[in-house]
Design an enzyme around this catalytic site. Structure first.
Site, PDB file in Angstrom:
ATOM      1  N   SER A  77       0.824  -1.209   0.000  1.00 29.80           N
ATOM      2  CA  SER A  77       0.000   0.000   0.000  1.00 29.80           C
ATOM      3  C   SER A  77       0.858   1.259   0.000  1.00 29.80           C
ATOM      4  O   SER A  77       0.532   2.255  -0.650  1.00 29.80           O
ATOM      5  CB  SER A  77      -0.925  -0.002   1.227  1.00 29.80           C
ATOM      6  OG  SER A  77      -1.767  -1.129   1.218  1.00 29.80           O
ATOM      7  N   ASN A  78       1.981   1.245   0.743  1.00 26.75           N
ATOM      8  CA  ASN A  78       2.841   2.420   0.824  1.00 26.75           C
ATOM      9  C   ASN A  78       3.669   2.633  -0.436  1.00 26.75           C
ATOM     10  O   ASN A  78       4.318   3.665  -0.581  1.00 26.75           O
ATOM     11  CB  ASN A  78       3.757   2.309   2.050  1.00 26.75           C
ATOM     12  CG  ASN A  78       2.991   2.480   3.333  1.00 26.75           C
ATOM     13  OD1 ASN A  78       2.663   3.602   3.724  1.00 26.75           O
ATOM     14  ND2 ASN A  78       2.666   1.386   3.990  1.00 26.75           N
TER      15      ASN A  78
ATOM     16  N   LYS B 138      -0.237 -11.064   6.224  1.00 22.67           N
ATOM     17  CA  LYS B 138       0.043  -9.746   6.782  1.00 22.67           C
ATOM     18  C   LYS B 138      -1.299  -9.162   7.195  1.00 22.67           C
ATOM     19  O   LYS B 138      -2.164  -8.911   6.356  1.00 22.67           O
ATOM     20  CB  LYS B 138       0.720  -8.831   5.761  1.00 22.67           C
ATOM     21  CG  LYS B 138       0.955  -7.423   6.322  1.00 22.67           C
ATOM     22  CD  LYS B 138       1.239  -6.405   5.242  1.00 22.67           C
ATOM     23  CE  LYS B 138       1.281  -5.001   5.859  1.00 22.67           C
ATOM     24  NZ  LYS B 138       1.359  -3.935   4.848  1.00 22.67           N
TER      25      LYS B 138
ATOM     26  N   SER C 240      -3.136  -6.066   8.842  1.00 22.60           N
ATOM     27  CA  SER C 240      -2.966  -4.652   9.177  1.00 22.60           C
ATOM     28  C   SER C 240      -4.136  -4.087   9.966  1.00 22.60           C
ATOM     29  O   SER C 240      -4.200  -2.885  10.197  1.00 22.60           O
ATOM     30  CB  SER C 240      -2.779  -3.827   7.896  1.00 22.60           C
ATOM     31  OG  SER C 240      -1.621  -4.229   7.207  1.00 22.60           O
TER      32      SER C 240
ATOM     33  N   GLY D 120       0.947  -5.825  10.636  1.00 21.23           N
ATOM     34  CA  GLY D 120       0.948  -4.886   9.527  1.00 21.23           C
ATOM     35  C   GLY D 120       1.245  -3.454   9.910  1.00 21.23           C
ATOM     36  O   GLY D 120       1.072  -2.555   9.083  1.00 21.23           O
TER      37      GLY D 120
ATOM     38  N   VAL E  53       5.470  -6.091   8.810  1.00 17.11           N
ATOM     39  CA  VAL E  53       5.643  -5.201   7.659  1.00 17.11           C
ATOM     40  C   VAL E  53       5.161  -3.837   8.112  1.00 17.11           C
ATOM     41  O   VAL E  53       3.966  -3.624   8.313  1.00 17.11           O
ATOM     42  CB  VAL E  53       4.837  -5.696   6.445  1.00 17.11           C
ATOM     43  CG1 VAL E  53       5.038  -4.757   5.258  1.00 17.11           C
ATOM     44  CG2 VAL E  53       5.234  -7.122   6.075  1.00 17.11           C
TER      45      VAL E  53
END
Length: 333
Positions: free
Chosen positions: A83-84, A202, A204, A228, A245
């Site tokens: 996403s980043n 993962k 989040s 996450g 992450v």
């Protein structure tokens, strides 16, 4: 076809065990004895920001510069196109080129996870194969969400099973309800954890009870849970998460690796003190200011942040000041 895919997956897992499995020093962690994973995801992974030039083209030279600096930090590996990484704003060609660039610069002892989730199962499989060819070790597959109302437990199990069968590399599930509006159902996670080519998730969402239950319910499988976000890293490790992450690792990589070490060696008081200092900066570069805030903070710590791709807008001067104050108040600037 299904048999040959499963056979290839089993052979790949055996080779991966020889290449990547490493002993874990987990005193103080709640990993069940005798359950060492064949493909070790334990440790910190920064989800890389994608650098753009002033004209919003991918700046591969600046990406390589950031990667050289990250190579000095004891990360377990890197995540490209999370996403980043502004993944939704990149073309298919750019996505593959970014992964190729990261693969070329990555030290041999680090893992490369690459985002390959698309809205359709067919597109996800095609991109996952491309990511493997570009050098990714693991595919990170976000939940399809555009037709959210139709994404039942059964539909998601079918989707991820098809991807797991077809993927030439192991698959990690990716649940990020803040962005997708969809939490991968617990029943789906438990079922998918039994697939030999699906090796982790993962998560989040930040629900520690849910994460602990995932660890508990998948403890008999070769499956790992990754936190996450840096904001709940210590709590995640306390309930048995294997690694994390964390967007904040793009900025404060060394402190997050130190927190990982403190948790693994049972130094819980020191870990708690460090975790407290990371909570507000983490919130600032995730929920509060998002990717523009993350990229601005990267610049203060010697990395290239640069602009985001439109329609993401830069921070206002007042927001920049608030972001800087958050890092300063916690002793990072």
């Amino acid at each position: 076809m299904a048999f040959s895919t499963r056979l290839a997956s089993s052979l790949w897992s055996a080779l991966a065990a020889l290449r990547w499995a490493a002993p874990r020093h987990c005193r103080g962690l709640s990993t069940p004895q005798g359950s060492e994973p064949s493909f070790n995801l334990g440790g910190i992974f920064p989800p890389l920001a994608t650098p753009f030039s002033p004209t919003q083209e991918v700046d591969y030279a600046q990406l390589e510069g950031n990667l050289h600096r990250y190579a000095r930090i004891p990360f377990r590996g890197l995540v490209a196109l999370g996403s980043n990484g502004e993944y939704p704003y990149l073309s298919s060609r750019e996505r593959v080129e970014v992964v190729s660039c990261v693969h070329r610069a990555l030290p041999r002892d680090r893992l490369l996870l690459a985002g390959s989730g698309c809205e359709s199962t067919q597109a996800t499989i095609e991109l996952t194969v491309s990511m493997a060819e570009a050098g990714a070790d693991v595919a990170l597959v976000v939940t399809p969400c555009y037709y959210r109302g139709a994404m039942t437990t059964a539909a998601l199990i079918h989707h991820y099973t098809e991807v797991g069968e077809a993927s030439p590399i192991p698959v990690v599930l990716y649940s990020v309800p803040t962005n997708t509006g969809l939490d991968l159902p617990m029943e789906a996670v438990i079922t998918l954890a039994q697939h030999p080519n699906i090796i982790g998730i993962k998560d989040s969402g930040g629900d520690i009870t849910r994460m602990g239950l995932m660890v508990h319910k998948t403890r008999q499988e070769d499956f790992q849970v990754l936190a996450g976000s840096a904001g709940f890293l210590l709590a995640s490790y306390a309930v048995g998460a294997s690694g994390a992450v964390c967007a904040l690792a793009n900025v404060l990589g060394d402190p997050l690796c130190q927190l990982d070490h403190l948790c693994r060696t049972g130094q819980w008081q020191e870990a708690r003190n460090l975790q407290h200092r990371l909570i507000e900066p983490n919130t600032a570069v995730t929920r509060r200011f998002g990717i523009p805030g993350l990229k601005k903070a990267m610049e203060w710590f010697g990395y290239y942040g640069g602009p985001c791709r439109a329609p993401l807008a830069p921070l206002s001067p007042a927001q920049v000041e608030e972001l800087r104050s958050t890092f300063s108040a916690n002793g990072w600037l």
